[in-house]
Design an enzyme around this catalytic site. Structure first.
Site, PDB file in Angstrom:
ATOM      1  CG  ASP A  13      -5.892  -0.703  -0.424  1.00 44.07           C
ATOM      2  OD1 ASP A  13      -5.707   0.381  -1.002  1.00 44.07           O
ATOM      3  OD2 ASP A  13      -5.330  -1.014   0.645  1.00 44.07           O
TER       4      ASP A  13
ATOM      5  CD  GLU B  78      28.801 -12.600 -27.855  1.00 45.75           C
ATOM      6  OE1 GLU B  78      28.296 -12.503 -26.718  1.00 45.75           O
ATOM      7  OE2 GLU B  78      28.541 -13.518 -28.657  1.00 45.75           O
TER       8      GLU B  78
ATOM      9  CG  HIS C 252      26.183 -12.785 -35.970  1.00 41.51           C
ATOM     10  ND1 HIS C 252      27.119 -13.614 -36.546  1.00 41.51           N
ATOM     11  CD2 HIS C 252      26.485 -12.756 -34.646  1.00 41.51           C
ATOM     12  CE1 HIS C 252      27.961 -14.065 -35.635  1.00 41.51           C
ATOM     13  NE2 HIS C 252      27.605 -13.565 -34.470  1.00 41.51           N
TER      14      HIS C 252
ATOM     15  CG  ASP D 109      -2.096   0.973   1.084  1.00 44.12           C
ATOM     16  OD1 ASP D 109      -2.344   1.440  -0.045  1.00 44.12           O
ATOM     17  OD2 ASP D 109      -2.750   1.262   2.095  1.00 44.12           O
TER      18      ASP D 109
ATOM     19  CD  GLU E  39      -2.421   3.681  -4.576  1.00 45.11           C
ATOM     20  OE1 GLU E  39      -3.430   3.871  -3.867  1.00 45.11           O
ATOM     21  OE2 GLU E  39      -2.430   3.810  -5.833  1.00 45.11           O
TER      22      GLU E  39
END
Length: 464
Positions: free
Chosen positions: A76, A345, A270, A9, A50
């Site tokens: 909630d 890479e 590739h 919450d 929240e």
């Protein structure tokens, strides 16, 4: 298997105003509080607080139980739950980075999203109110001591980025890329797990290409499925679909209906280079494609230009062998290539351009460590652990940026395997158990409610 509950919450006094969040991690079996966390975050809105609470809860569970844990997230906040489940769009751009961060964490878990009324969210609500009180006084949150016996309490006073500074308990850091590894000897290190060097250099036997997947019309599996109703909890524990279902145009995972349109990431390695022909490590060096490599790229382009792929975006590693492969495909599709630095890479350092045998003779101890531990780097190079964090961050950005679209990413053996490993929630040691051919296609589908589903791997049927 142990399962967990996260209750989170957040709120502010003034919206925006002094704000704070709270989150608890509980054992789903008996409701015991395992971790509490809260933070006073200065002046923020309710929704930001929240989301910050959600992020802190996910981080705490990852620290406690690691990747792949089963959890029901309860809040909630209807807004946060519905957005994370993919049923509501994110219209407030200020919330998008927080939703992206939460989604990246959720993809490492098996999550069900569940809205609950405020009266059933008392623990997180209490923590959030304590944090708001602290924010109003300009003080950090301090535990009140009202948590259940034996719970671990954590907190922080920073006001930085979401989740930053929330303390963690457990066996592994939330940003870890794997827990442990199994040493990969010569008989196990196909392509050394990741490099352009082949299994022949490990085993001493001639290399043979992995058998392509069984013939199929498409990597993109289609399923006719009804939408998930908005009042249900949504599980991200989805399986991989098999076979070709009736094509309605809605991508599914095979076990249940999707909650949203998938973001499809097609991964193309590739084409051939002189170094791959000679089975040499090829990291940040920049060799050209061979004539055969160009032909492989053209074969992939012919396949991907047909239905049902519908590629909308082409992204590529900046290295020439991948970029040229991408340009050949993009020209066939009428698209431009977007260069993504994070798809490069791995850096093999001093081993660049050497064969496995040469490395074994010159750097035997360093090679043994590298094969046994993803955190070990080649001399002057990059460890798999470091590379994995870079690749994962890039993958998350692509999924967020191109949400709901089909993206072709042209890259290298290491980044592609890492994206697949992450999607499968596998440890980094799993990289030593994958073989990826030149110009091979793989497919991952990402859903906004958390799951990533591997739909195809190492498909070379277009090269036959």
């Amino acid at each position: 298997m142990t399962s967990f509950v996260i209750e989170a919450d957040g709120g502010s006094r003034g919206n925006p105003g002094p704000a704070g969040y709270g989150a608890v991690v509980k054992d789903a079996a008996d409701g015991q509080v395992l971790v509490e966390t809260a933070e006073a975050i200065g002046a923020q809105t309710n929704n930001v607080a929240e989301y910050r609470g959600l992020i802190a809860g996910l981080q705490s569970l990852l620290a406690l139980a690691g990747d792949g844990a089963v959890v029901e997230v309860r809040m909630d906040s209807k807004l946060v739950i519905e957005q994370m489940a993919g049923r509501w769009k994110i219209k407030n751009e200020g919330l998008r980075p927080l939703a992206l961060e939460a989604g990246a964490l959720a993809r490492r878990l098996r999550v069900t999203w569940q809205w609950i009324p405020r009266e059933k969210n008392k623990d997180a609500d209490r923590l959030a109110n304590e944090a708001m009180d602290a924010a109003a006084k300009g003080r950090p949150w301090q535990p009140s001591g009202s948590a259940g016996t034996g719970s671990a309490r954590t907190g922080s006073a920073g006001t930085g980025s979401a989740g930053t500074g929330s303390a963690r308990t457990g066996s592994a850091p939330a940003d870890s890329v794997g827990t442990g590894s199994t040493a990969a000897g010569p008989s196990e290190a196909r392509e050394l797990g990741l490099s352009d060097a082949s299994a022949a250099e490990v085993s001493g036997r001639p290399a043979t290409a992995a058998a392509p997947l069984a013939a199929q019309d498409s990597l993109l599996d289609l399923i006719d499925a009804d939408a998930v109703s908005s009042d249900q909890g949504v599980s991200s524990d989805q399986g991989v679909s098999s076979g070709q279902a009736a094509a309605s145009g809605t991508a599914g995972t095979g076990w249940r209906a999707p909650t949203t349109v998938a973001t499809s990431l097609l991964l193309l390695r590739h084409g051939e280079t002189p170094l791959s022909v000679e089975r040499r490590f090829s990291g940040l060096g920049d060799p050209e494609l061979t004539p055969n490599g160009i032909a492989q790229a053209e074969a992939a382009a012919a396949r991907l230009s047909r239905e049902p792929y519908g590629i909308q975006v082409v992204v590529s590693s900046p290295l020439k062998r991948a970029r040229v492969t991408a340009e050949i495909v993009a020209a066939r599709l009428g698209l431009e290539v977007v260069v993504e630095e994070g798809l490069r890479e791995a850096d093999f350092g001093d081993w660049e351009g050497h064969t496995f045998t040469e490395i074994q003779r010159r750097w035997p101890d360093a090679l043994a460590a590298w094969l046994a531990d993803p955190s070990a780097a080649p001399p002057g190079g990059e460890s798999f652990g470091v590379a994995a964090r870079r690749v994962q961050a890039t993958g998350d950005r692509l999924v967020e940026r191109y949400e709901g679209r089909t993206v072709l990413a042209v890259s290298h053996v290491t980044p592609i395997k890492m994206l697949l490993q992450s999607a499968l929630l596998a440890p980094l040691a799993a990289l030593y158990r994958m073989h990826l051919d030149l110009a091979a296609l793989s497919l991952i589908e990402y859903y906004a409610d958390g799951p990533a589903v591997v739909k195809a791997f190492n498909d070379t049927s277009h090269l036959r």
